[in-house]
Design an enzyme around this catalytic site. Sequence first.
Site, PDB file in Angstrom:
ATOM      1  N   ASP A   1       0.826  -1.208   0.000  1.00 56.58           N
ATOM      2  CA  ASP A   1       0.000   0.000   0.000  1.00 56.58           C
ATOM      3  C   ASP A   1       0.859   1.257   0.000  1.00 56.58           C
ATOM      4  O   ASP A   1       0.634   2.196  -0.775  1.00 56.58           O
ATOM      5  CB  ASP A   1      -0.918   0.010   1.228  1.00 56.58           C
ATOM      6  CG  ASP A   1      -2.000  -1.056   1.155  1.00 56.58           C
ATOM      7  OD1 ASP A   1      -1.982  -1.838   0.188  1.00 56.58           O
ATOM      8  OD2 ASP A   1      -2.832  -1.108   2.065  1.00 56.58           O
ATOM      9  N   GLN A   2       1.844   1.275   0.884  1.00 56.16           N
ATOM     10  CA  GLN A   2       2.693   2.465   1.005  1.00 56.16           C
ATOM     11  C   GLN A   2       3.488   2.709  -0.273  1.00 56.16           C
ATOM     12  O   GLN A   2       3.679   3.850  -0.698  1.00 56.16           O
ATOM     13  CB  GLN A   2       3.638   2.310   2.195  1.00 56.16           C
ATOM     14  CG  GLN A   2       2.938   2.197   3.533  1.00 56.16           C
ATOM     15  CD  GLN A   2       2.505   0.783   3.863  1.00 56.16           C
ATOM     16  OE1 GLN A   2       2.610  -0.125   3.047  1.00 56.16           O
ATOM     17  NE2 GLN A   2       2.026   0.583   5.074  1.00 56.16           N
TER      18      GLN A   2
END
Length: 260
Positions: A36-37
């Site tokens: 996600d990051q």
Amino acid sequence: MAFTKANGFELTPFEVAITASIAEREYIGLNNGLLDQACIALGKKNELLMLDCHTNEYRLIPANPQMPPFKIAIFFSGLTRSLVNSDYNLRVSECKTAAWNILAYDDAPLKPMDQTFLRDIPKQKFDEHADRLPKRFRKRAEHFYGEYKRVREAVTAWEAGNLAWLGEISNASCESSKQKYECGSPELIAIHDAMQGVDGIYGGRFSGAGFKGACIALVEPEKAEKAAATVMERYLEKFPQYASTAKAYICESADGARFV
């Protein structure tokens, strides 16, 4: 990124992703990876991020010039999520337990559980010992090795500009998430089921683990609005209690986190 700018120092986009991931694991308590990051920090408009979470190597792959135009549909279930309070951490532990068991059956050296990953075990070794694994752990490993293969197929589909194939891979990924990884709330499963066979939708899957939140799909631009309306109509027939909160959004690819 705002913190670094306010305090007069810089981090590379990948350092931003790593820092955010550490915060999520060590402060919030979610045993997640870097996906996600990295998408948020490294993403570029109309480019596919290929990330190797084992080596931290990544590359951005431009869209094939022959690829037809596409948009991204986001189907929000109306149900907010907190993965910390879901079975997400349990699934991580189950994958590690599967890996530990395969190593033990193979009489291979063991590492501490937090340093044990299915990624380190060739699929051939899993195939040799799969029948000895408890059903729960075998299914988790089957999902992992299936996803590993689908990631590479998806890169090939993207490089070829084949959105239909990419959509099929996304659908297969979500089906494996439901059947093998056993994640997904009833709401998100209903949304993904509602997407099937809708004209204009290439395919899609849960956004993230799928315990709550949203589904995403690749869609044909000229058919996007009608397709989204069809999906939401089907979904709300099953879950009318979310009529005021469930939403469909039609979006385009964009660069990741940046100052504007």
